[in-house]
Design an enzyme around this catalytic site. Structure first.
Site, PDB file in Angstrom:
ATOM      1  N   SER A  89       0.718  -0.990   0.085  1.00 21.95           N
ATOM      2  CA  SER A  89      -0.102  -0.276  -0.003  1.00 21.95           C
ATOM      3  C   SER A  89       0.596   1.082   0.170  1.00 21.95           C
ATOM      4  O   SER A  89       2.008   1.007   0.551  1.00 21.95           O
ATOM      5  CB  SER A  89      -1.106   0.592   1.629  1.00 21.95           C
ATOM      6  OG  SER A  89      -1.215   1.121   1.089  1.00 21.95           O
ATOM      7  N   TYR A 111      -2.249   0.048  10.759  1.00 20.48           N
ATOM      8  CA  TYR A 111      -1.666  -0.560   9.472  1.00 20.48           C
ATOM      9  C   TYR A 111      -0.947  -0.203   8.854  1.00 20.48           C
ATOM     10  O   TYR A 111       0.511  -0.274   7.807  1.00 20.48           O
ATOM     11  CB  TYR A 111      -3.436   0.533   8.259  1.00 20.48           C
ATOM     12  CG  TYR A 111      -3.336  -0.074   7.546  1.00 20.48           C
ATOM     13  CD1 TYR A 111      -3.859  -1.483   7.121  1.00 20.48           C
ATOM     14  CD2 TYR A 111      -3.149   0.696   6.336  1.00 20.48           C
ATOM     15  CE1 TYR A 111      -3.603  -1.846   5.891  1.00 20.48           C
ATOM     16  CE2 TYR A 111      -3.758   0.368   4.879  1.00 20.48           C
ATOM     17  CZ  TYR A 111      -3.765  -0.965   4.596  1.00 20.48           C
ATOM     18  OH  TYR A 111      -4.306  -1.662   3.360  1.00 20.48           O
TER      19      TYR A 111
END
Length: 255
Positions: free
Chosen positions: A139, A152
């Protein structure tokens, strides 16, 4: 013989879209995920479109389950040339000072250790093919932090570190390592998982954003990287919607 592609987290979102796309590219796809009912529907869809696929029940947080995936790969109808480490996810949007340890632990286990387990289990088959490719779906959170995203972003930073380290360690061996880093991707489940099923919170992240990425956009990037001549290694591909210039800079209409 038909090349085999293994896709984890294939029951929805980017994983399902990637399985469909790779089947269309001519791979025999082993779609791996926990929810076998969804996998059955995906396999039927692929076969109806003229492709070939199989479903494998797999929980990437379980050593035993990942061993079962490796066994299924051995029985596949061709050499395993592609592994797409897609399984992952986020939980919560809490600040570091109040972050839930359980959420952080889950994110690390699924995103980081899941990638490690599956890669270790499938690497012998990928190397034996003499044309292996490992794709790690990370990501933009893997290189940019943001408030409320500590757990995250920490997990995705670690996943990015795996990709870079693995590429160094495999230098000279017939396995390339590709990292895909999407920005804002609107899928059915990512936000729902992150916010414990709260649909309003999940949709708010994309409010006013004209045309965020969708799962098929990322699948297109994965397929492109995987189908380059094998001497071509796309180290890292960063893909964002036009509306997102950076992690902190998003154009929103009417807000």
């Amino acid at each position: 013989m038909t090349s085999v592609a293994i896709v984890t987290g294939a029951s929805s979102g980017i994983g399902a879209a990637t399985a469909r796309r790779l089947a269309a590219e001519g791979f025999h796809v082993l779609a791996a995920a926990r929810r076998t009912d969804r996998l059955a529907g995906l396999v039927a869809e692929i076969e109806a479109a003229g492709g070939t696929a199989g479903a494998v029940a797999c929980d990437v947080t379980s050593d035993e389950s990942v061993a079962g995936l490796a066994a299924a790969a051995e029985a596949a109808p061709g050499p395993v040339t592609l592994l797409v480490n897609n399984a992952g996810g986020a939980r919560g949007l809490d600040r570091v000072e109040s972050g839930a340890i359980g959420d952080w632990q889950w994110m690390y286990d699924v995103n980081v250790l899941g990638t490690l387990r599956v890669t270790q289990a499938l690497l012998p088959a990928l190397e034996a093919s003499r044309a292996g490719t490992i794709v790690i779906v990370s990501s933009t959170a893997g290189f940019t932090v943001y408030e409320g995203g500590g757990g995250y972003t920490a997990a995705k930073h670690a996943q990015t570190a795996i990709a870079g380290t693995l590429r160094l360690e495999l230098c000279g061996r017939p396995v390339r390592v590709v990292e895909i880093d999407p920005g804002m991707v609107k899928t059915d489940e990512f936000g729902l998982v992150r916010f414990g099923g709260d649909a309003d919170k999940a949709s708010a992240a994309y409010a006013g954003v004209p045309e965020p990425l969708v799962a098929e956009d990322v699948a297109d990037c994965i397929a492109w990287c995987a189908t380059r001549p094998h001497h071509v290694n796309v180290d890292r591909l960063v893909v964002r919607p036009l509306a997102q210039a950076a992690q902190h800079k998003v154009h929103r209409v009417g807000l």
